[in-house]
Write an enzyme that holds these catalytic residues in place. Structure first.
Site, short mmCIF file in Angstrom:
data_model
loop_
_atom_site.label_atom_id
_atom_site.label_comp_id
_atom_site.label_asym_id
_atom_site.label_seq_id
_atom_site.Cartn_x
_atom_site.Cartn_y
_atom_site.Cartn_z
N PHE A 117 23.66 60.71 -4.76
CA PHE A 117 23.45 59.34 -4.30
C PHE A 117 21.98 59.12 -3.98
O PHE A 117 21.22 60.07 -3.91
CB PHE A 117 24.33 59.06 -3.07
CG PHE A 117 25.37 58.00 -3.33
CD1 PHE A 117 26.26 58.15 -4.37
CD2 PHE A 117 25.44 56.86 -2.54
CE1 PHE A 117 27.22 57.17 -4.62
CE2 PHE A 117 26.39 55.88 -2.78
CZ PHE A 117 27.28 56.03 -3.81
N GLN A 231 20.04 45.08 4.93
CA GLN A 231 19.92 45.76 3.65
C GLN A 231 20.36 44.89 2.47
O GLN A 231 21.44 44.32 2.48
CB GLN A 231 20.78 47.03 3.65
CG GLN A 231 20.73 47.78 2.33
CD GLN A 231 21.26 49.20 2.45
OE1 GLN A 231 22.48 49.41 2.46
NE2 GLN A 231 20.37 50.16 2.57
N HIS A 233 21.40 45.31 -1.30
CA HIS A 233 21.83 46.37 -2.23
C HIS A 233 21.23 46.08 -3.60
O HIS A 233 21.23 44.93 -4.04
CB HIS A 233 23.36 46.39 -2.31
CG HIS A 233 23.91 47.61 -2.96
ND1 HIS A 233 23.80 47.84 -4.31
CD2 HIS A 233 24.56 48.68 -2.45
CE1 HIS A 233 24.37 49.01 -4.59
NE2 HIS A 233 24.84 49.53 -3.47
N LEU A 243 29.66 43.73 -5.37
CA LEU A 243 28.97 45.02 -5.38
C LEU A 243 29.28 45.84 -6.64
O LEU A 243 30.43 45.97 -7.05
CB LEU A 243 29.42 45.82 -4.15
CG LEU A 243 28.88 47.24 -4.00
CD1 LEU A 243 27.38 47.22 -3.82
CD2 LEU A 243 29.54 47.94 -2.82
N GLU A 246 26.53 52.12 -6.10
CA GLU A 246 25.41 53.03 -6.36
C GLU A 246 25.89 54.25 -7.15
O GLU A 246 25.08 54.96 -7.76
CB GLU A 246 24.83 53.47 -5.01
CG GLU A 246 23.55 54.24 -5.10
CD GLU A 246 22.82 54.29 -3.76
OE1 GLU A 246 22.59 53.21 -3.18
OE2 GLU A 246 22.50 55.39 -3.29
N ARG A 277 17.40 52.36 -1.13
CA ARG A 277 17.83 51.01 -1.55
C ARG A 277 16.76 49.95 -1.33
O ARG A 277 16.59 49.06 -2.15
CB ARG A 277 19.11 50.63 -0.81
CG ARG A 277 20.30 51.39 -1.31
CD ARG A 277 21.55 51.05 -0.54
NE ARG A 277 22.70 51.73 -1.14
CZ ARG A 277 23.92 51.72 -0.61
NH1 ARG A 277 24.14 51.09 0.52
NH2 ARG A 277 24.91 52.34 -1.21
N HIS A 341 23.86 43.14 1.78
CA HIS A 341 24.94 44.12 1.72
C HIS A 341 25.35 44.69 3.08
O HIS A 341 26.52 44.96 3.31
CB HIS A 341 24.49 45.25 0.80
CG HIS A 341 25.50 46.34 0.61
ND1 HIS A 341 26.76 46.08 0.12
CD2 HIS A 341 25.45 47.68 0.82
CE1 HIS A 341 27.44 47.22 0.05
NE2 HIS A 341 26.67 48.20 0.48
N ARG A 384 19.48 52.03 5.33
CA ARG A 384 20.56 53.00 5.30
C ARG A 384 20.66 53.64 3.91
O ARG A 384 20.52 52.95 2.90
CB ARG A 384 21.89 52.32 5.62
CG ARG A 384 23.08 53.24 5.49
CD ARG A 384 24.37 52.59 5.93
NE ARG A 384 24.80 51.49 5.08
CZ ARG A 384 25.36 51.63 3.88
NH1 ARG A 384 25.52 52.83 3.34
NH2 ARG A 384 25.74 50.57 3.19
#
Lengths: 571, 319
Positions: A117, A231, A233, A243, A246, A277, A341, A384
């Protein structure tokens, strides 16, 4: 007032953090109830697709590496003592989930499998296809059914109640199905009510994510922290902004501009598409702003991964692209753009979920706890990392549940006046009685969302934010006048939306105030009028306290640094 | 495009609370889902229209409702797929559960049935220090049924539930399968034993509606059939359901075709004369309406039965 409902620990919200907290408190032998405005399995934790991080030492991974990457990801705004706990306890919590029955993906030896990730150099993300959140949420609900815990399903909380000593004494809430108000007594209340995504339009968040938890905590005197850290995304689907996990990039997907270039090479030459991100979202927005996008988007290209990987590991987003954009991911790249997000900020808590304030004592509301996206420890600081949010919910949900249980055992039953539910009941009645003006809750809500997206998105500046602040004040005036058409008691969703809008306006104000206060660029908060991170003046958290109708009080708290001194952040 | 939505409404607070249909005319875009349309109606025409919805991405399971007569998620159903351009779309609350208001149903009964299958992992104690070892295939297989979001669509359109509310229904049975097929669960046999009771796995009539309407491809009926196969393999006590399956197959082997009177006799059993006799009026009625083959009540083996048997054995060996 005596209430027909009385518990040691009451948990608001029944997503991952809430249910994990409930199970932990139940294990301590106290009486526990969950309350949610939707059925637990409808919670937004469902939407977490990609996975959950943990550095398992028996795999040759080190929790310190995970912690460092989280600190770096946070742009050094995360509190390092909290991040150490997150990383160190991650393994045990993932195993606990596995033992409860989560069907984590396995490797060839039959052990837990991992994927990579963003913002991390090792594959340490455990997953269930690309519906990890849903798979965990449903298993936690299985455990709630096993324990026969009480769930107030489809109840809406209007406020947290304090007793004469200023201690938390429960909540006032109404049953959406009957409209009937109740005071629910509790020695400890854990707010685990999720994020505030709908304050923005568009957002990846579900329609229920309206910041209720943050707003009710703020109104009762608990400070909100780092609310400017929102955040975006990097991969949300063109159109409604759903969404696209990721996990796609984790499995090796490329981001391309209109010339077919992997543009991340110029922004993050080492980590490329898997930079953090905030970095990827900014890069995309620059490509789009400078005319290298495609119709306001860039492209997510999965074709080279092959049909098998796409269908096995990216099944849900493959389906999503087909249903909502009519695109076959195995044949065509998908148009995506950065979209709101997650909020890194929230109700200030310590590492046990207690809503402490500045002086390291329960100055705010003793007995009040928070966990999950609603809370801000701060783990995620300015940004994050993907797959850290699920981890946050289970580690700190569990810790909050245990601590709340211990606290409840140590205090007497709270006493409050007989009329404690009256003011909220009256507010709702007044709202129902209001004449219709032609204005609508939906219109105000949309206006708020567009304003926030426009002025408090990937790039921000002073003028834009002042404009947003003025706009929000006007929207609040409109909200105070707006009438609703449905006057009924039973399942009045118009009423719920009107109340949610009030919560959203409170949250929006704190986001703008936090963002205006922080005069630097850090993590997701990027100001075109202050281009650089300024550790000298701004290596600190911003706390906001509600002051009735007046301007909120602003306070600061230094970031807790244990072993990683801030460095220049490159990916 | 111009679309008319014919929505079944119900307000329990009216003086005479009876369901009624209300029509709304709306301009819709080709990309619009039925949920988009309902939200447009709610925001621009009639704020009181009541429905549950949240994620907009078919993962939360809130917006189950019947669209043109079949259960679906409103957020996953494109308006354009339900009409041929300019047309009418009917929207009703889910079936087989009480309506609270407009499109909102009471799912308490749904959850009670899920609770009945003891839907939690029951492994052998003690827990391992690490994870349970399990094959990648077994876990991947379970993602199919864990994909269930408990929206209620299958239960809404279940034909068996419509006539018998005691039936556990497709969602609860699919949930049960999730544990029976989980290598970490240790009580599969007793689960099958429980599901063998009336209202359990044998009450499905295999109408396939649950497979048809499931927005997540869970295939509840297939899971129920897998439970049945497993129950027969594990020799749970025979029931009408399991005997029906076994006798059905045996009759095909013996006679090459379905011998319905014999199927009934052998399934119910001669020791259960009372129940057998209760079917006599049905038989006579069938006879009166010429639903009985020319050969009469007693079926002989088809000519060329040897070839059929060879085929039968071949299929059996393959499966």
């Amino acid at each position: 007032m005596t209430s027909s409902y009385s518990y040691d620990v009451l948990i608001l919200g029944a997503g991952l953090a809430g249910m994990r907290a409930a199970l932990a408190a139940h294990a301590e032998g106290v009486s526990v109830a969950l309350l949610s405005k939707v059925h637990p399995v409808r919670s937004h934790s469902n939407a977490a697709q990609g996975g959950i991080n943990a550095a398992l030492t028996d795999r040759g991974d080190k929790w310190e590496d995970h912690a460092f990457e989280t600190v770096k990801g946070s742009d050094y705004l995360g509190d390092q003592d909290a991040i150490e706990i997150l990383a160190e306890e991650a393994g045990q919590d993932i195993l606990a989930l596995e033992h409860m029955g989560v069907i984590f993906n396995r490797n060839d030896e039959g052990r837990l499998g991992t994927r990579r990730f963003g913002g991390q150099k090792r594959a340490r993300t455990f997953f269930v296809s690309d519906f990890t959140g849903q798979a965990i949420l449903h298993v936690l609900y299985e455990q709630i059914m096993k324990a026969h815990l009480v769930v107030f399903e489809e109840w809406f909380v209007t406020s947290v109640v304090k007793d004469d000593h200023g201690h938390c004494a429960g909540v006032v809430a109404f049953d959406i199905r009957t409209g009937g108000f109740s005071y629910i007594q509790a020695k400890a209340v854990i707010i685990a009510a999720g994020g505030l995504g709908r304050v923005y339009e568009p957002s990846t968040n579900a329609m229920i994510c309206t910041g209720d938890g943050m707003a009710i905590a703020y109104r009762v005197g608990a400070p909100l922290m780092d609310m400017e850290m929102v955040q975006y995304h990097p991969t949300t689907l063109k159109g409604k902004g759903l969404l696209m996990s990721e996990a796609a990039r984790g499995e090796g997907a490329y981001l391309l501009n209109k010339d077919g270039e992997r543009f991340m090479e110029s922004y993050a030459p080492n980590m490329m598409e898997l930079a953090s991100r905030d970095v990827v979202s900014r890069a995309e927005q620059i490509e789009i702003n400078e005319g290298r996008g495609v119709d306001g988007c860039v492209l997510l290209d999965c074709r080279h991964l092959g049909k098998q990987i796409i269908q096995e590991r990216l099944r849900q987003i493959c389906e999503e692209a087909k249903t909502f954009a009519n695109i076959d991911m195995t044949e065509e790249p998908v148009p995506i753009r950065p979209g709101m997000h997650y909020i890194m900020g929230g109700i200030k808590t310590d590492v046990h979920g207690r809503c402490w304030d500045l002086q390291d004592k329960w100055g705010g509301v003793p007995g009040l706890f928070a966990a999950g996206e609603t809370a801000c420890l701060s783990l995620h600081g300015g940004n994050r990392l993907g797959a850290n949010s699920l981890l946050d919910t289970v580690v700190f949900g569990r810790r909050a549940g245990s601590c709340a249980a211990a606290y409840a055992k140590s205090v007497e039953e709270p006493k409050v006046s007989n009329t404690v539910a009256k003011p909220d009941q009256q507010t709702v009645q007044d709202l129902l009685n209001r004449k219709n003006t032609g204005d609508t809750v939906a219109a105000i809500r949309l206006n708020l969302g567009m304003t926030m997206n426009h002025h408090l998105g990937v790039f921000r500046d002073h003028e834009g934010m002042i404009e947003a602040q003025t706009a929000i004040r006007q929207l609040r005036d409109r909200w105070q006048q707006v009438g609703i058409h449905d006057k009924g008691q039973v399942f009045n969703t118009s009423l719920v939306r009107a109340l949610e809008l009030g919560m959203m306006l409170d949250c929006a104000e704190t986001i703008v105030l936090g963002a205006l206060t922080r005069k630097e660029s850090r993590g997701a908060h990027f100001r075109t009028d202050y281009l650089h991170r300024d550790d000298e003046d701004w290596l600190k958290h911003i706390l906001l306290y509600a002051q009735g109708e007046g301007t909120p009080r602003v306070d600061f708290l230094p970031v807790r640094v244990t072993q990683w001194t801030p460095q220049v952040r490159l990916y | 495009m111009h679309t008319t939505f014919c929505i079944k409404r119900f307000n329990p607070e009216l003086d005479t609370p009876v369901p009624y249909f209300q029509e709304y005319a709306l301009e819709t875009e080709p990309a619009d889902t039925v949920l988009d349309a309902l939200i447009k109606i709610r925001e621009s025409i009639d704020e009181s229209l009541t429905l549950r919805c949240s994620c907009r991405g078919s993962i939360c399971g809130s917006c189950g409702m019947r669209i043109n007569g079949h259960a679906a998620l409103a957020c996953k159903t494109k308006v354009i797929s339900t009409t041929s351009g300019e047309g009418t779309v009917s929207v009703e609350p889910m079936n087989n559960m009480p309506v609270i208001k407009d499109l909102v149903t009471d799912m308490a009964g749904f959850w009670e049935k899920v609770q009945q299958v003891q839907p939690w992992l029951q492994p052998d104690a003690p827990e391992p220090t690490g994870e349970y070892l399990a094959s990648s295939e077994s876990m991947n297989h379970l993602t199919g049924v864990m994909g269930c979001i408990m929206c209620g669509a299958c239960v809404s359109d279940c034909a068996a539930l419509e006539v018998d509310q005691r039936f556990l229904g497709p969602a609860a049975l699919a949930k049960a399968y999730r544990f029976v097929a989980d290598p970490r669960d240790s009580v599969g046999h007793s689960r099958l034993f429980e599901l063998n009771s009336p209202g359990g796995m044998w009450d499905c009539t295999r109408c396939m509606e649950c497979i048809q309407v499931c927005p997540k491809g869970v295939g509840a009926m297939d899971r129920i059939m897998a439970l049945r196969a497993k129950a027969i393999d594990e020799q749970v006590p025979s029931t009408c359901g399991s005997r029906h399956a076994e006798v059905f197959a045996d009759l095909i082997y013996q006679k090459g075709r379905l011998d319905e009177p014999m199927l009934a006799v052998r399934t119910i059993g001669l020791n259960n004369m009372g129940q057998l006799l209760s079917y006599v009026p049905t038989m006579l009625m069938a006879f009166a309406r010429r639903k009985v083959p020319k050969s009469g009540f007693f079926h002989r083996a088809l000519p060329g039965i040897d070839r059929i048997r060879r085929l039968f054995l071949k299929v059996r060996d393959l499966t």
